[in-house]
Design a protein around this motif. Sequence first.
Motif, PDB file in Angstrom:
ATOM      1  N   GLU A  20       0.808  -1.211   0.000  1.00 60.27           N
ATOM      2  CA  GLU A  20       0.000   0.000   0.000  1.00 60.27           C
ATOM      3  C   GLU A  20       0.846   1.269   0.000  1.00 60.27           C
ATOM      4  O   GLU A  20       0.439   2.290  -0.554  1.00 60.27           O
ATOM      5  CB  GLU A  20      -0.968   0.001   1.194  1.00 60.27           C
ATOM      6  N   ASN A  23       1.266   2.431  -3.486  1.00 64.02           N
ATOM      7  CA  ASN A  23       0.077   3.118  -3.990  1.00 64.02           C
ATOM      8  C   ASN A  23      -0.028   4.519  -3.389  1.00 64.02           C
ATOM      9  O   ASN A  23      -0.403   5.470  -4.084  1.00 64.02           O
ATOM     10  CB  ASN A  23      -1.183   2.307  -3.682  1.00 64.02           C
ATOM     11  N   GLU A  48      -4.463  -2.289 -11.407  1.00 60.38           N
ATOM     12  CA  GLU A  48      -4.889  -3.334 -10.479  1.00 60.38           C
ATOM     13  C   GLU A  48      -4.245  -3.084  -9.124  1.00 60.38           C
ATOM     14  O   GLU A  48      -3.306  -2.290  -9.019  1.00 60.38           O
ATOM     15  CB  GLU A  48      -4.525  -4.733 -11.001  1.00 60.38           C
ATOM     16  N   VAL A  51      -6.714   1.544  -5.619  1.00 63.35           N
ATOM     17  CA  VAL A  51      -8.007   2.202  -5.756  1.00 63.35           C
ATOM     18  C   VAL A  51      -7.776   3.697  -5.911  1.00 63.35           C
ATOM     19  O   VAL A  51      -6.968   4.273  -5.177  1.00 63.35           O
ATOM     20  CB  VAL A  51      -8.871   1.922  -4.500  1.00 63.35           C
ATOM     21  N   PRO A  52      -8.440   4.323  -6.868  1.00 60.30           N
ATOM     22  CA  PRO A  52      -9.472   3.805  -7.754  1.00 60.30           C
ATOM     23  C   PRO A  52      -8.881   3.175  -9.011  1.00 60.30           C
ATOM     24  O   PRO A  52      -7.745   3.465  -9.379  1.00 60.30           O
ATOM     25  CB  PRO A  52     -10.269   5.062  -8.125  1.00 60.30           C
ATOM     26  N   ASP A  53      -9.668   2.339  -9.658  1.00 55.12           N
ATOM     27  CA  ASP A  53      -9.249   1.848 -10.970  1.00 55.12           C
ATOM     28  C   ASP A  53      -9.531   2.943 -11.995  1.00 55.12           C
ATOM     29  O   ASP A  53     -10.121   3.984 -11.666  1.00 55.12           O
ATOM     30  CB  ASP A  53      -9.933   0.527 -11.324  1.00 55.12           C
ATOM     31  N   THR A  56     -13.291   3.967 -12.533  1.00 52.12           N
ATOM     32  CA  THR A  56     -13.824   4.790 -11.442  1.00 52.12           C
ATOM     33  C   THR A  56     -13.273   6.201 -11.511  1.00 52.12           C
ATOM     34  O   THR A  56     -14.015   7.180 -11.341  1.00 52.12           O
ATOM     35  CB  THR A  56     -13.487   4.148 -10.081  1.00 52.12           C
TER      36      THR A  56
END
Length: 127
Positions: A20, A23, A48, A51-53, A56
Motif C-alpha cells: 500500500e 500506492n 490493479e 483504488v481507484p481503478d 472509477t
Amino acid sequence: MSRADERVAILLFAHGSRVEEANQSVRALAREVARQGPYTYVRPAFLELGVPDLATAVHEAAEAGFRRVIVIPYFLTLGLHLRRDLPSLVEAEKHKFPDLEIIVGQPLEGHALMTSIIFERIQQANG
C-alpha cells in the motif's frame, strides 16, 4: 491558471501494488502535481491492486463536470499493460462517456531527463 486548465482532469495511471505504501506514493505524487499547478484536478488511477481503478477515476472526473481527461501513464516502459490493457480500458470509457475527450500521454520511457535522474541516483548511492 487558464480557464482551459480548469476544465481538464489529469489521471496518473499506475500499475498498483499489494504494498500500500507504493500506492500511497502515487497518490502523493498526484497531490504534488496538483499543488504545483496549473491543473487542480490530478488524481491517481490504477490498473490493479490499487483504488481507484481507471474506470472509477474517469467516472469521477466526468461526474465532476470535466469534459477532457488526460491519462498520464506512470510506467517506466511501454510494455504490455500500456500497449494492450490501457487502450482497451480507455476505449471502454469512451463508449460510456461519448462526450468526454480522453487523451493518453506518453510513459516515462524515453524522457530526456531520465538519464539525469539515473545519474543523480548513482551519485546518491555512491556517496
